[in-house]
Design an enzyme around this catalytic site. Structure first.
Site, PDB file in Angstrom:
ATOM      1  N   ASP A 475       0.815  -1.214   0.000  1.00 49.45           N
ATOM      2  CA  ASP A 475       0.000   0.000   0.000  1.00 49.45           C
ATOM      3  C   ASP A 475       0.846   1.260   0.000  1.00 49.45           C
ATOM      4  O   ASP A 475       0.463   2.257  -0.607  1.00 49.45           O
ATOM      5  CB  ASP A 475      -0.940  -0.001   1.220  1.00 49.45           C
ATOM      6  N   CYS A 522       6.348  -6.236   5.888  1.00 46.94           N
ATOM      7  CA  CYS A 522       5.541  -7.387   5.494  1.00 46.94           C
ATOM      8  C   CYS A 522       4.941  -7.224   4.095  1.00 46.94           C
ATOM      9  O   CYS A 522       4.151  -8.041   3.666  1.00 46.94           O
ATOM     10  CB  CYS A 522       4.454  -7.662   6.525  1.00 46.94           C
TER      11      CYS A 522
END
Ligand code: PEP
Ligand code: MG
Length: 600
Positions: A475, A522
């Site tokens: 993102d 992550c």
């Protein structure tokens, strides 16, 4: 055969190379089998009054047959293929959806016409509704409805699906587009890879191919025209190239490349059992990203040191009903127990955006109708609005915490107030549990995802509020470069090595370390071997990735010295263009990591 194929003149046996997107790595040399699905165009047939109910019954028999086929397929799939299973489950739900099923029956009865025509009419109406919504994600979901309808057309025709009726040895299946079920059905039938004309890196077909480790190329334009059944092909799932009728030289080069690559994969297996440290003893934790508890085994098998990201959404969407606190407590407890004493980081619900944007059961918010879901009521914003649901998840997390070592991760934090609001709720849950005499572990750490640019800018402030950071580059890249992560048209601009992204990572790591907290990553970038040495040099304490990437990154870590990694990060951070970073790494990586598998 599509009309444009008839116009194209291709000399049989002529060597050709097609370019698509390599979505699942591997090299395959095999015989092509071109698959053209039967057209679903339906003939119109008027029914006499007494033929109407038998026609409805014929349609319902087709539905039952399609359902049985999907269930059989589901039963054949290993339970660790979470993505594949959830796709089949969603297709089973579509099969029973009123818009498709009831509408078709209504049309058969109301217009006294045959089932194929009625189904095509119902499908046409659904398409109109979906396309009108001006939302790329929802438009893509129309494909799922179409897959299911195609299955019904085939069942109505009484034919077998045709694609895999023979069990030839060593084939590459070439088609316009494949449903995830088609790909699952390829298993155990001599299919070594597949090529489609449609699709992108995040299409369902691509996800399933990666789950099955089946080499694949998507988006190879005109593949079904240029390639004929029986042609010899080389499928290169790394670069996305399909060589049709390859030359002897190409064949030899690829055999050599394949041999080297297989040797490298064997060598890697040993790294699953080794310690994650550089030659001079600098340690970094390498852990796994999972979405379902059942995926734990594969993280352990590849030598993951805990779970760096458990995406908790699946449990909320697996059934028509929301899970209850008991069910979640059991499921989180099982995960924590499996990894104890290693750490398991469970992220609270991250709905919205490109994933799970359907409406949650009982929710007043229609996420599927948001105009700009990536910027909408996503993740922590949703949890803070649906407080009861959030509290239920926090209670389940704390109750499960006695089973192992838990870290709670809050997604999509963009301001301090969100962290404080979540902390207040967590404190309330702790008090509640104490009042109720329910045990929980007092040492559970709370962290935030750093995946929105405002969180990077405020990293020093946020670091004082939490126990750890986890950088979500999937993102962060999307929001900082203004590139939709699921849009194939701008996919080439989605660049993890963009200097702006690298600088944001550095800023986040420095802010965390200044405050004495751990920082993990992550996002997909963490498991990318081209990026990993730079990330290690930037000082991340943990890299969390898909299980199969763990040995690759561990091998690089063990071949490095800490000072060398830091120097590499400093060097690439001085570049102003992603292309310069990539160019530099293109010579650096083979020289330092013997990654000299030269692609033909
Ligand atoms: C990320 O954004 O990098 C991330 C790991 O979260 P997700 O892909 O689930 O949005
Ligand atoms: Mg994210």
């Amino acid at each position: 055969m599509p009309e444009k194929c008839l116009k194209r003149h291709v000399t049989p046996g002529e060597p050709r190379t097609l370019y698509g997107i390599g979505v699942s790595p591997g090299i395959v040399v095999a015989t092509a089998k071109v698959f053209r699905r039967q057209s679903s165009s339906a003939a119109w047939r008027r029914l006499t009054a007494k033929r109407i109910e038998p026609e409805v019954a014929r349609f319902m028999t087709a539905v039952a047959r399609a359902e049985q086929e999907l269930k059989q397929l589901r039963g054949r799939i290993a339970t660790d293929l979470g993505d594949a299973l959830s796709i089949i489950d969603s297709h089973l739900l579509i099969l029973k959806d009123r818009m498709l099923l009831d509408r078709t029956v209504e049309i058969i009865r109301g217009q006294a016409i045959n089932a194929e025509w009625a189904l095509a009419t119902a499908l046409g109406r659904i398409k109109k509704k979906f396309v009108a919504l001006d939302d790329d994600y929802i438009r893509q979901r129309y494909q799922d409805v179409k897959y299911v309808a195609d299955r019904l057309f085939t069942a109505l025709s009484g034919r077998a699906d045709g694609m895999l009726d023979s069990e030839e040895e060593r084939t590459v299946v070439v088609g316009h587009d494949f449903a995830p079920e088609d790909i699952l059905a390829m298993q155990g039938r001599g299919v070594l890879g597949f090529v489609t004309e449609k699709g992108g890196i995040t299409s369902h077909a691509a996800i399933v191919a990666r789950s099955l480790a089946l080499p694949a190329i998507v988006g190879a334009k005109d593949a079904t025209c240029i390639c004929g059944t029986g042609d010899q092909v080389i499928l290169d799932g790394f670069s996305g190239r399909l060589h049709v009728n390859p030359t002897p030289d190409q064949l030899q080069q690829y055999h050599e490349y394949d041999r080297q690559h297989r040797g490298y994969t064997r060598e890697l297996a040993a790294y699953a059992r080794l310690v994650s440290e550089t030659r001079d003893g600098y340690r970094v934790r390498l852990s796994g990203n999972i979405e379902m508890v059942d995926e734990s085994e594969s993280v352990l098998e590849y030598g993951g040191e805990g779970i760096g990201l458990f995406r908790s959404e699946f449990d909320f969407f697996a059934n028509k009903k929301l899970p209850d606190e008991q069910t979640l407590t059991r499921s989180y407890g099982r995960l924590l127990q499996r990894f104890a004493p290693q750490t398991v980081t469970i992220r609270t619900l991250d709905v919205g955006g490109d994933k799970f944007s359907a409406r949650l059961p009982d929710s007043p918010f229609q996420l599927d109708l948001e105009r700009n879901p990536a910027l909408g009521l996503r993740s922590i914003r949703y949890s803070l609005r649906e407080e009861t649901l959030f509290i239920m998840q926090l209670r389940a997390l704390l109750r499960a915490s006695v089973k192992g070592r838990l870290r709670i991760l809050l997604p999509m934090i963009s301001s301090l107030s969100e962290v404080r609001a979540a902390k207040q709720l967590l404190a309330r849950v702790r008090e509640e549990l104490e009042r109720e005499n329910i045990d929980y572990n007092g040492d559970v750490e709370l962290g935030i995802m750093v995946e929105v640019p405002s969180a990077v800018v405020l990293a020093d402030v946020l670091a004082r509020e939490v126990d750890f950071f986890s950088i979500g580059t999937n993102d962060l890249i999307q929001y900082s470069l203004a590139i939709d992560r699921a849009n194939q048209y701008v996919a080439p601009m989605y660049e993890p090595l963009h200097p702006a992204v690298l600088r944001m990572i550095r800023q986040t790591v420095d802010a965390a370390h200044d405050q004495g907290i751990e920082v993990s990553m992550c996002g997909e970038m963490a498991g990318d071997v081209v990026c990993a040495p730079v990330l290690l040099g930037l000082g991340l304490d943990e890299l969390s990735m898909r299980a199969s990437a763990i040995p690759h990154v561990r091998r690089m870590l063990r071949m490095s010295r800490y000072r060398q990694l830091v120097a590499l990060a400093d060097k690439v951070l001085a570049f102003g263009e992603a292309a310069d970073v990539r160019n530099y790494l293109t010579t650096y990586l083979p020289a330092h990591y013997e990654l000299d598998l030269i692609q033909p």
